[in-house]
Design an enzyme around this catalytic site. Structure first.
Site, mmCIF file in Angstrom:
data_model
loop_
_atom_site.group_PDB
_atom_site.id
_atom_site.type_symbol
_atom_site.label_atom_id
_atom_site.label_comp_id
_atom_site.label_asym_id
_atom_site.label_seq_id
_atom_site.Cartn_x
_atom_site.Cartn_y
_atom_site.Cartn_z
ATOM 1 C CG ASN A 1 37.575 36.271 42.948
ATOM 2 O OD1 ASN A 1 38.767 36.240 43.224
ATOM 3 N ND2 ASN A 1 36.657 35.723 43.734
ATOM 4 C CB CYS B 1 40.587 35.002 48.049
ATOM 5 S SG CYS B 1 39.680 34.137 46.740
ATOM 6 C CG HIS C 1 39.380 38.787 47.720
ATOM 7 N ND1 HIS C 1 40.065 38.604 46.537
ATOM 8 C CD2 HIS C 1 38.373 37.859 47.718
ATOM 9 C CE1 HIS C 1 39.500 37.631 45.855
ATOM 10 N NE2 HIS C 1 38.474 37.158 46.554
#
Length: 334
Positions: free
Chosen positions: A290, A123, A259
């Protein structure tokens, strides 16, 4: 006789010139996830803030989504594709070990024969790629760099895993980075904590899946509470360090783009950093889930497209995830 080697001629600084994004057409609400796990819409929303996510169809491959996002970013940057000198793709969900998907994207986007390679930094991948692009430009290795964060995490989602089945989405975000006369991408604060690598991981290695017929297809799993604590308490410190390195105070900030892992993490970071209410905070996770390496550029693209953020705004970016790895920097939005 010793020859004198001419130094590479780089730009004084680098900046993000354009951004583009692509979200798959299929929208998956929590109700669909609940067919596979014992949970509730209320529980998913309260724990993650996620209401829907996008999942790619058969034709929405890693390459196809990347090309859509890249085309928009190049158009927004106002340059022709043949001026791209390097293509960097951050992803953990391109299943071919080789060749790098970046080479296919570079060819199909019309970039000619640029340097092209993939990076795997979970990520934080977009932040890693952005920093590399800046260094290429300042160091003289490239004039324009296409950086893409792209994931098809639905391929790595275990729908029976109550802890992760609702988390992940698919999509691609891209930026073009080019030369600048003024600082527009700040110093990077990045690193890793390999002692925590087991908290987010692929369930089994590919060779294990190949050799043992009774092993389920690999998926991403995580220790939710451990990751939450690490992100909330440690990543706020990294974000603050990035602000300090850039010489920017929370009061100077216009936009915060973390993020998009979890709404509770985002809200906790905002509180810990003591960001003023005037700061626009990306909360794309609610409708996108996500998307790992794609989450920051996708969130950036949406903020600019909706007018929630504007060109010239000062934005703090921070990515963090499997590894455990992290990357934070301050940028001027294109």
């Amino acid at each position: 006789m010793t020859a004198t080697i001419k130094p590479a001629k780089g730009a004084p600084y680098a900046r993000i010139m354009g951004v583009g994004g692509y979200r798959p057409t299929r929208v998956v609400p929590n109700e669909e996830i609940l067919k596979h796990i014992d949970s509730s819409d209320e529980w998913i929303r309260s724990r993650s803030g996620i209401a829907t996510r996008h999942w790619a169809g058969p034709e929405e491959t890693v390459a196809a989504m990347s090309l859509e996002a890249a085309g928009k970013a190049i158009a927004a940057a106002g340059i022709s594709p043949d001026r791209i000198d390097a293509v960097v793709v951050a992803t953990v969900s391109h299943f071919k070990q080789t060749p790098a998907i970046a080479t296919e994207i570079a060819h199909k986007v019309g970039a000619g024969k640029p340097a092209a390679f993939d990076i795997s930094a979970g990520c934080a991948g977009f932040g890693y790629g952005l920093t590399m692009a800046k260094d290429f430009i300042v160091g003289g290795s490239a004039e324009h760099v296409l950086v893409i964060g792209v994931e098809r995490l639905s391929d790595l989602t275990d729908l029976k895993d109550r802890a992760t089945a609702f988390l992940f989405g698919d999509g691609a975000g891209a930026v073009v980075v080019g030369p600048s006369d003024v600082p527009a991408i700040g110093p990077i604060v990045w690193g890793s904590e390999g002692d925590k690598a087991e908290t987010i991981k692929q369930t089994v290695a590919w060779d294990v899946y190949r050799e043992e017929s009774d092993v389920r297809f690999p998926a991403i799993t995580q220790e939710g509470q451990a990751v939450f604590r690490w992100a909330v308490f440690e990543m706020a410190k990294i974000a603050q360090q990035a602000l300090d390195e850039a010489g920017v105070s929370p009061q100077d900030l216009d936009v915060f783009i973390p993020h998009q892992a979890n709404m509770r993490i985002i809200d906790s970071m905002v509180k810990t950093l003591k960001l003023p209410e005037s700061v626009t905070v990306a909360r794309d996770v609610e409708t996108t889930g996500n998307t790992s390496a794609a989450s920051i550029p996708l969130a950036m693209e949406r903020l600019l497209a909706t007018g929630a953020a504007k060109s010239g705004d000062t934005a703090l970016l921070i990515g963090f995830g499997a590894g455990l790895v992290y990357a934070a920097t301050v940028v001027t939005l294109p």
